[in-house]
Motif scaffolding. Structure first.
Motif, mmCIF file in Angstrom:
data_model
loop_
_atom_site.group_PDB
_atom_site.id
_atom_site.type_symbol
_atom_site.label_atom_id
_atom_site.label_comp_id
_atom_site.label_asym_id
_atom_site.label_seq_id
_atom_site.Cartn_x
_atom_site.Cartn_y
_atom_site.Cartn_z
ATOM 1 N N TRP A 198 -4.599 -3.953 10.572
ATOM 2 C CA TRP A 198 -4.263 -5.353 10.828
ATOM 3 C C TRP A 198 -3.206 -5.797 9.840
ATOM 4 O O TRP A 198 -3.440 -5.812 8.620
ATOM 5 C CB TRP A 198 -5.496 -6.240 10.687
ATOM 6 C CG TRP A 198 -6.543 -5.999 11.725
ATOM 7 C CD1 TRP A 198 -6.544 -6.456 13.004
ATOM 8 C CD2 TRP A 198 -7.756 -5.267 11.549
ATOM 9 N NE1 TRP A 198 -7.690 -6.045 13.651
ATOM 10 C CE2 TRP A 198 -8.449 -5.314 12.797
ATOM 11 C CE3 TRP A 198 -8.341 -4.563 10.490
ATOM 12 C CZ2 TRP A 198 -9.678 -4.703 12.983
ATOM 13 C CZ3 TRP A 198 -9.550 -3.944 10.682
ATOM 14 C CH2 TRP A 198 -10.208 -4.017 11.914
ATOM 15 N N ARG A 199 -2.040 -6.171 10.346
ATOM 16 C CA ARG A 199 -0.973 -6.655 9.482
ATOM 17 C C ARG A 199 -1.149 -8.142 9.192
ATOM 18 O O ARG A 199 -1.522 -8.914 10.064
ATOM 19 C CB ARG A 199 0.383 -6.439 10.164
ATOM 20 C CG ARG A 199 0.761 -4.980 10.365
ATOM 21 C CD ARG A 199 2.070 -4.895 11.121
ATOM 22 N NE ARG A 199 2.456 -3.523 11.393
ATOM 23 C CZ ARG A 199 3.450 -3.190 12.194
ATOM 24 N NH1 ARG A 199 4.152 -4.140 12.814
ATOM 25 N NH2 ARG A 199 3.742 -1.928 12.381
ATOM 26 N N GLY A 200 -0.858 -8.542 7.975
ATOM 27 C CA GLY A 200 -0.857 -9.954 7.619
ATOM 28 C C GLY A 200 -2.228 -10.572 7.464
ATOM 29 O O GLY A 200 -2.326 -11.785 7.309
ATOM 30 N N LEU A 201 -3.285 -9.767 7.486
ATOM 31 C CA LEU A 201 -4.631 -10.306 7.307
ATOM 32 C C LEU A 201 -5.159 -9.951 5.931
ATOM 33 O O LEU A 201 -4.632 -9.069 5.247
ATOM 34 C CB LEU A 201 -5.579 -9.754 8.375
ATOM 35 C CG LEU A 201 -5.292 -10.110 9.833
ATOM 36 C CD1 LEU A 201 -6.409 -9.584 10.731
ATOM 37 C CD2 LEU A 201 -5.117 -11.601 10.020
ATOM 38 N N GLU A 202 -6.221 -10.639 5.535
ATOM 39 C CA GLU A 202 -6.937 -10.317 4.310
ATOM 40 C C GLU A 202 -8.312 -9.785 4.669
ATOM 41 O O GLU A 202 -8.779 -9.925 5.807
ATOM 42 C CB GLU A 202 -7.048 -11.554 3.414
ATOM 43 C CG GLU A 202 -5.695 -12.089 2.973
ATOM 44 C CD GLU A 202 -5.816 -13.332 2.113
ATOM 45 O OE1 GLU A 202 -6.954 -13.829 1.933
ATOM 46 O OE2 GLU A 202 -4.782 -13.805 1.622
ATOM 47 N N ILE A 203 -8.975 -9.206 3.686
ATOM 48 C CA ILE A 203 -10.213 -8.488 3.972
ATOM 49 C C ILE A 203 -11.307 -9.420 4.503
ATOM 50 O O ILE A 203 -12.150 -9.024 5.301
ATOM 51 C CB ILE A 203 -10.665 -7.722 2.709
ATOM 52 C CG1 ILE A 203 -11.512 -6.517 3.095
ATOM 53 C CG2 ILE A 203 -11.359 -8.638 1.722
ATOM 54 C CD1 ILE A 203 -11.679 -5.525 1.965
ATOM 55 N N HIS A 204 -11.290 -10.699 4.086
ATOM 56 C CA HIS A 204 -12.316 -11.630 4.550
ATOM 57 C C HIS A 204 -12.041 -12.142 5.970
ATOM 58 O O HIS A 204 -12.828 -12.910 6.507
ATOM 59 C CB HIS A 204 -12.458 -12.813 3.585
ATOM 60 C CG HIS A 204 -11.220 -13.633 3.452
ATOM 61 N ND1 HIS A 204 -10.336 -13.473 2.409
ATOM 62 C CD2 HIS A 204 -10.701 -14.616 4.230
ATOM 63 C CE1 HIS A 204 -9.348 -14.331 2.546
ATOM 64 N NE2 HIS A 204 -9.538 -15.032 3.650
ATOM 65 N N ASP A 205 -10.920 -11.735 6.565
ATOM 66 C CA ASP A 205 -10.596 -12.128 7.945
ATOM 67 C C ASP A 205 -11.202 -11.190 8.972
ATOM 68 O O ASP A 205 -10.991 -11.375 10.175
ATOM 69 C CB ASP A 205 -9.071 -12.156 8.154
ATOM 70 C CG ASP A 205 -8.378 -13.211 7.313
ATOM 71 O OD1 ASP A 205 -8.962 -14.290 7.137
ATOM 72 O OD2 ASP A 205 -7.267 -12.940 6.831
ATOM 73 N N VAL A 206 -11.946 -10.174 8.524
ATOM 74 C CA VAL A 206 -12.459 -9.148 9.428
ATOM 75 C C VAL A 206 -13.938 -8.913 9.145
ATOM 76 O O VAL A 206 -14.367 -8.875 7.996
ATOM 77 C CB VAL A 206 -11.694 -7.823 9.253
ATOM 78 C CG1 VAL A 206 -12.137 -6.811 10.298
ATOM 79 C CG2 VAL A 206 -10.187 -8.037 9.326
ATOM 80 N N ALA A 207 -14.724 -8.751 10.204
ATOM 81 C CA ALA A 207 -16.115 -8.324 10.091
ATOM 82 C C ALA A 207 -16.370 -7.274 11.158
ATOM 83 O O ALA A 207 -15.789 -7.310 12.244
ATOM 84 C CB ALA A 207 -17.084 -9.503 10.274
ATOM 85 N N VAL A 208 -17.240 -6.310 10.857
ATOM 86 C CA VAL A 208 -17.470 -5.207 11.791
ATOM 87 C C VAL A 208 -18.962 -4.947 11.942
ATOM 88 O O VAL A 208 -19.740 -5.098 11.001
ATOM 89 C CB VAL A 208 -16.751 -3.924 11.312
ATOM 90 C CG1 VAL A 208 -17.350 -3.412 10.014
ATOM 91 C CG2 VAL A 208 -16.799 -2.834 12.377
ATOM 92 N N ARG A 209 -19.354 -4.580 13.158
ATOM 93 C CA ARG A 209 -20.709 -4.121 13.469
ATOM 94 C C ARG A 209 -20.578 -2.993 14.479
ATOM 95 O O ARG A 209 -20.063 -3.192 15.569
ATOM 96 C CB ARG A 209 -21.564 -5.238 14.048
ATOM 97 C CG ARG A 209 -22.954 -4.780 14.519
ATOM 98 C CD ARG A 209 -23.677 -5.921 15.213
ATOM 99 N NE ARG A 209 -24.979 -5.511 15.705
ATOM 100 C CZ ARG A 209 -25.211 -4.974 16.886
ATOM 101 N NH1 ARG A 209 -24.188 -4.753 17.717
ATOM 102 N NH2 ARG A 209 -26.435 -4.635 17.267
#
Length: 441
Positions: free
Chosen positions: A238-249
């Protein structure tokens, strides 16, 4: 697996009982396992209910009902399982230091960091892997670093992070490498360079009690990577995102892009659903660094509403009612992850937004009790009353059955360590006394 890139986001009740030691008025058994009956080590603090262990030694819990108790007065460290006779002794580490678990797995395997090495311990064997093994497995001109950091564990691998020195171009450059250490034999079966520096942010488990995961995240100055913990492949960028912008399950992820939340398949890279969502917080309630247990649900808390991913679409729910650790307003439905909660007096009505669990009515301690935050979503709901600098009471409820699992009063650490599958570690505020509680196996 070939990485899939996303464009710059700036563009558009059947139970096996414990050994019964008594019955509470609420109908919950006071229990003991392996002959460890409950006793009040701290007379100012009391925990009753489905208690498996009370101890003044250091205790850590893991998924599957496993817990680790450090030895006292010359006694060995022990790994035990709630409600069964399974247990084994943990010997000292190679360094001669007493073992302190960094992570427990669902089958009771212990992962320990020992300076520049990680040890994988079972009842039958100990495997030890160090930074030199990681550098050798990478296969290029890399000098080993000084320490390893445990990132997490899949069903097959312990995953470590190391800062190595690359001299392949004649000039020394530090790089970050993730490596998968096989849980069965300790071999480094994969090693992946994830950043050309030693300071990327990696989503490591800050809780030792979450089950195995499939992915971790790495944030570099340019992008966020989703790295498969089983083979080291970069499944998504993911370009231009930060780590807190993503969640995974599992193989699904939620990504916040501007004022939108997207559900994305990490296998195909496709956007599966997308909805409006302003000022989102991702996870399951809060989640553990965006890595949501398979027993939880991906959710996004937005300004006017919430969204929960059911595997096919985003399901709309109420907003969070003003934030975490806030008393619930009378009669107003609010969201906590996949749950919709409504308080009427001291009765809490619990509704599953995904419709997979029966509705429950939970007795609260008082109208001021709050839903404790920073818990990986799953089977237990933790209600707490807050004192000046500690919790004065805590109530843990089984959301599958509505039963009270444990009731604690006194000077308590505010937030219990909770596993998504129904076990918890409750501690006194001074961290001198520890209680392991949980559902029967």
């Amino acid at each position: 697996m070939s990485p899939h890139e996303i464009a710059d986001p700036t563009t558009p009740r059947s139970k096996t009982p414990f050994v019964v030691a008594g019955v509470l008025a609420a109908g919950v058994a006071v229990v003991a396992t392996a002959g460890l009956a409950w006793r009040a080590l701290n007379p100012a603090t009391e925990v009753t209910g489905q208690v498996a262990l009370t101890s003044e030694a250091l205790v850590r819990i893991g998924p599957g009902g496993w817990y680790y108790e450090s030895g006292r007065r010359g006694a060995p460290d022990l790994v035990r399982q709630v409600g069964t006779d399974a247990s084994w002794e943990v010997p000292e580490m190679e360094s001669g230091l007493s073992a302190t678990p960094d992570l427990l797995t669902e089958d009771g395997t212990v992962l320990l960091l020992d300076g520049d090495a990680v040890e994988i311990r079972t009842a039958d064997s100990t495997q030890r892997t160090d930074v030199r093994d990681v550098a050798q497995a990478y296969g290029e001109d890399l000098w080993p670093g000084e320490r390893l950091e445990l990132v997490g564990a899949s069903a097959t691998h312990a995953v470590v992070r190391s800062c190595l020195t690359d001299e392949s171009d004649g000039a020394a450059q530090d790089v970050t490498v993730l490596a998968g250490v096989a849980l069965d034999d300790g071999d480094v079966s994969w090693a992946t360079r994830v950043a050309a520096s030693c300071d990327p942010e990696v989503a490591t488990y800050k809780a030792r009690h979450v089950p195995a995961q499939r992915y971790t995240f790495v944030e570099t100055p340019d992008e966020v990577l989703a790295v498969d913990l089983s083979d080291g492949d970069v499944a998504q960028r993911w370009r231009g995102l930060e780590i807190h912008d993503v969640a995974v399950r599992g193989d699904d992820a939620l990504v916040t892009v501007g004022d939108r939340v997207r559900a994305i398949s990490l296998r195909s890279g496709r956007t599966l659903d997308e909805q409006e969502c302003r000022v989102a917080s991702l996870g399951d309630d809060i989640g553990i660094d965006g890595q949501v247990s398979e027993l939880g649900a991906l959710s996004a808390g937005c300004m006017e509403r919430s969204w929960v991913w059911d595997g096919e679409q985003l399901v709309e729910g109420p907003d969070d009612g003003g934030g975490i650790n806030e008393p619930l307003s009378e009669g107003r439905e609010v969201a906590r992850g996949r749950l919709a909660l409504t308080r009427e007096g001291t009765t809490l009505h619990v509704r599953d937004l995904l419709g997979e669990r029966p509705d429950q009515e939970v007795a609260m301690q008082s109208e001021d009790a709050v839903v404790a935050a920073y818990q990986p979503g799953g089977r237990l709901l933790v209600l707490a009353e807050v004192g000046d600098d500690h919790a004065s009471s805590m109530r843990l409820v089984d959301l599958h059955t509505g039963d009270l699992v444990a009731d604690a009063t006194g000077r308590l650490d505010f937030s219990a360590d909770v596993t998504p599958d129904g076990y918890a570690l409750v501690e006194s505020a001074d961290h001198e006394t520890h209680w392991v509680v949980g559902v029967a196996r």
